[in-house]
Design a protein around this motif. Structure first.
Motif, PDB file in Angstrom:
ATOM      1  N   GLN A  55      -0.073   5.054   6.527  1.00  0.00           N
ATOM      2  CA  GLN A  55       1.098   5.644   6.041  1.00  0.00           C
ATOM      3  C   GLN A  55       2.227   4.672   5.873  1.00  0.00           C
ATOM      4  OE1 GLN A  55       1.518   9.156   8.570  1.00  0.00           O
ATOM      5  NE2 GLN A  55       1.228  10.329   6.549  1.00  0.00           N
ATOM      6  N   TYR A  56       3.074   4.630   4.748  1.00  0.00           N
ATOM      7  CA  TYR A  56       3.891   3.767   4.418  1.00  0.00           C
ATOM      8  C   TYR A  56       5.541   4.404   4.134  1.00  0.00           C
ATOM      9  CZ  TYR A  56       0.432   0.307   4.205  1.00  0.00           C
ATOM     10  OH  TYR A  56      -0.727  -0.640   4.546  1.00  0.00           O
ATOM     11  N   VAL A  57       6.551   4.046   4.801  1.00  0.00           N
ATOM     12  CA  VAL A  57       7.887   4.489   4.526  1.00  0.00           C
ATOM     13  C   VAL A  57       8.031   3.875   3.171  1.00  0.00           C
ATOM     14  CG1 VAL A  57      10.173   4.729   5.209  1.00  0.00           C
ATOM     15  CG2 VAL A  57       8.386   5.333   6.880  1.00  0.00           C
ATOM     16  N   VAL A  58       8.470   4.559   2.272  1.00  0.00           N
ATOM     17  CA  VAL A  58       9.079   3.810   0.971  1.00  0.00           C
ATOM     18  C   VAL A  58      10.654   4.013   0.996  1.00  0.00           C
ATOM     19  CG1 VAL A  58       8.792   3.885  -1.525  1.00  0.00           C
ATOM     20  CG2 VAL A  58       6.904   4.487  -0.269  1.00  0.00           C
ATOM     21  N   PHE A  59      10.891   2.862   0.631  1.00  0.00           N
ATOM     22  CA  PHE A  59      12.553   2.542   0.177  1.00  0.00           C
ATOM     23  C   PHE A  59      12.506   1.754  -0.842  1.00  0.00           C
ATOM     24  CE2 PHE A  59      13.027  -1.799   2.015  1.00  0.00           C
ATOM     25  CZ  PHE A  59      11.963  -1.669   2.848  1.00  0.00           C
ATOM     26  N   LYS A  60      13.844   1.779  -1.388  1.00  0.00           N
ATOM     27  CA  LYS A  60      14.142   0.962  -2.545  1.00  0.00           C
ATOM     28  C   LYS A  60      15.397  -0.079  -2.318  1.00  0.00           C
ATOM     29  CE  LYS A  60      14.043   2.836  -6.542  1.00  0.00           C
ATOM     30  NZ  LYS A  60      14.410   3.414  -7.937  1.00  0.00           N
ATOM     31  N   LEU A  61      15.234  -1.305  -3.104  1.00  0.00           N
ATOM     32  CA  LEU A  61      16.220  -2.372  -3.246  1.00  0.00           C
ATOM     33  C   LEU A  61      16.089  -2.551  -4.640  1.00  0.00           C
ATOM     34  CD1 LEU A  61      14.840  -4.736  -0.198  1.00  0.00           C
ATOM     35  CD2 LEU A  61      16.827  -3.296  -0.118  1.00  0.00           C
ATOM     36  N   GLY A  62      17.687  -2.133  -5.066  1.00  0.00           N
ATOM     37  CA  GLY A  62      17.669  -2.241  -6.454  1.00  0.00           C
ATOM     38  C   GLY A  62      16.713  -1.612  -7.119  1.00  0.00           C
ATOM     39  N   GLU A  90      13.188  -2.113  -7.205  1.00  0.00           N
ATOM     40  CA  GLU A  90      11.991  -2.253  -6.621  1.00  0.00           C
ATOM     41  C   GLU A  90      11.605  -1.178  -5.500  1.00  0.00           C
ATOM     42  OE1 GLU A  90       9.637  -4.033  -8.184  1.00  0.00           O
ATOM     43  OE2 GLU A  90      11.163  -4.978  -9.655  1.00  0.00           O
ATOM     44  N   GLU A  91      10.385  -0.877  -5.288  1.00  0.00           N
ATOM     45  CA  GLU A  91      10.218  -0.127  -4.125  1.00  0.00           C
ATOM     46  C   GLU A  91       9.389  -0.696  -3.116  1.00  0.00           C
ATOM     47  OE1 GLU A  91       9.429   4.366  -5.357  1.00  0.00           O
ATOM     48  OE2 GLU A  91       7.956   3.356  -6.415  1.00  0.00           O
ATOM     49  N   TYR A  92       9.849  -0.838  -2.095  1.00  0.00           N
ATOM     50  CA  TYR A  92       9.048  -1.568  -0.897  1.00  0.00           C
ATOM     51  C   TYR A  92       8.311  -0.437  -0.008  1.00  0.00           C
ATOM     52  CZ  TYR A  92      11.740  -5.488  -2.468  1.00  0.00           C
ATOM     53  OH  TYR A  92      12.215  -6.368  -3.410  1.00  0.00           O
ATOM     54  N   GLY A  93       7.606  -0.801   0.960  1.00  0.00           N
ATOM     55  CA  GLY A  93       6.995  -0.214   1.946  1.00  0.00           C
ATOM     56  C   GLY A  93       6.732  -0.782   3.163  1.00  0.00           C
ATOM     57  N   ILE A  94       7.010  -0.043   4.390  1.00  0.00           N
ATOM     58  CA  ILE A  94       6.704  -0.393   5.663  1.00  0.00           C
ATOM     59  C   ILE A  94       5.862   0.360   6.449  1.00  0.00           C
ATOM     60  CG2 ILE A  94       8.539  -2.087   5.930  1.00  0.00           C
ATOM     61  CD1 ILE A  94      10.151   0.251   7.211  1.00  0.00           C
ATOM     62  N   ASP A  95       5.169   0.018   7.333  1.00  0.00           N
ATOM     63  CA  ASP A  95       3.928   0.870   8.109  1.00  0.00           C
ATOM     64  C   ASP A  95       4.965   1.842   8.936  1.00  0.00           C
ATOM     65  OD1 ASP A  95       2.333   1.854   9.964  1.00  0.00           O
ATOM     66  OD2 ASP A  95       1.236  -0.121  10.091  1.00  0.00           O
ATOM     67  N   GLU A 150       0.197   5.574 -12.114  1.00  0.00           N
ATOM     68  CA  GLU A 150       0.859   5.296 -13.212  1.00  0.00           C
ATOM     69  C   GLU A 150       1.707   3.883 -13.265  1.00  0.00           C
ATOM     70  OE1 GLU A 150       3.068   8.801 -14.547  1.00  0.00           O
ATOM     71  OE2 GLU A 150       1.491  10.204 -14.010  1.00  0.00           O
ATOM     72  N   ASP A 151       1.022   2.994 -13.035  1.00  0.00           N
ATOM     73  CA  ASP A 151       1.689   1.597 -13.081  1.00  0.00           C
ATOM     74  C   ASP A 151       2.936   1.391 -11.855  1.00  0.00           C
ATOM     75  OD1 ASP A 151      -0.080   1.010 -15.222  1.00  0.00           O
ATOM     76  OD2 ASP A 151       1.450   1.505 -16.527  1.00  0.00           O
ATOM     77  N   ARG A 152       2.933   2.370 -11.187  1.00  0.00           N
ATOM     78  CA  ARG A 152       3.841   2.135  -9.949  1.00  0.00           C
ATOM     79  C   ARG A 152       3.284   1.215  -8.744  1.00  0.00           C
ATOM     80  NH1 ARG A 152       5.527   7.151  -6.312  1.00  0.00           N
ATOM     81  NH2 ARG A 152       6.932   6.111  -5.077  1.00  0.00           N
ATOM     82  N   LEU A 153       4.069   0.195  -8.518  1.00  0.00           N
ATOM     83  CA  LEU A 153       3.648  -0.734  -7.336  1.00  0.00           C
ATOM     84  C   LEU A 153       4.689  -0.717  -6.292  1.00  0.00           C
ATOM     85  CD1 LEU A 153       2.961  -3.967  -9.631  1.00  0.00           C
ATOM     86  CD2 LEU A 153       1.232  -2.132  -8.569  1.00  0.00           C
ATOM     87  N   LEU A 154       4.179  -0.916  -5.155  1.00  0.00           N
ATOM     88  CA  LEU A 154       4.870  -0.749  -3.795  1.00  0.00           C
ATOM     89  C   LEU A 154       4.607  -2.077  -3.145  1.00  0.00           C
ATOM     90  CD1 LEU A 154       6.197   1.072  -1.721  1.00  0.00           C
ATOM     91  CD2 LEU A 154       4.149   1.494  -0.951  1.00  0.00           C
TER      92      LEU A 154
END
Length: 146
Positions: free
Chosen positions: A6-13, A15-20, A127-131
């Motif tokens: 499982q990853y916590v998703v957050f945004k910077l600008g 882009e979407e980023y994930g951390i464990d 749908e082409d969404r990347l993390l």
């Protein structure tokens, strides 16, 4: 059977980023931050979170991304890695997702705008969404708070 994390998703600008999720202690609204003299440019200062003094870094400055005003959606994600607790300012924390190991491409095959040492891989979502999945061990080991 594939390993699911499982990853916590957050945004910077944009882009979407994930951390464990196992590295996340809590997610807080932005609190008053006390500056630290002569700290690196990406260190915003320290916060007092329920009696615990926690250094806070600005990930946009750390990654040399375009800075913008903090919005009401901005959050401080408090993480703990190798007994080091640190806060990271992000534009928003959006959701928790599950990814299988085979849906993550290794970082060495991907070029993005931030130092690839801090990237564990890129997760393929619908749908082409990347993390962009961050390697917090390397990110925090690289942070100096003096």
């Amino acid at each position: 059977m594939d390993l699911v994390k499982q990853y916590v998703v957050f945004k910077l600008g944009d882009e979407e980023y994930g951390i464990d999720i196992l590295q996340v202690k809590t997610i807080e609204k932005v609190l008053p931050i006390t500056r630290i003299p002569r700290a690196p440019h990406y260190v915003k200062g320290v916060i007092n979170l329920r009696g615990e003094i926690i250094p806070v870094i600005d990930l946009k400055k750390k990654f040399d991304l375009k800075e913008e005003e903090l919005t009401p959606e901005a959050r401080i994600i408090i993480v703990c890695v190798a007994d080091i607790t640190i806060g990271m300012i992000v534009d928003s924390a959006t959701e928790v997702i599950q990814l299988t190991q085979d849906s993550i491409e290794p970082a060495n095959s991907i070029k993005v705008g931030i130092n690839s040492d801090f990237i564990e891989g890129v997760g393929k979502l619908e749908e082409d969404r990347l993390l962009i999945i961050l390697n917090l061990e390397k990110l925090i080991a690289n942070v100096r708070v003096s």
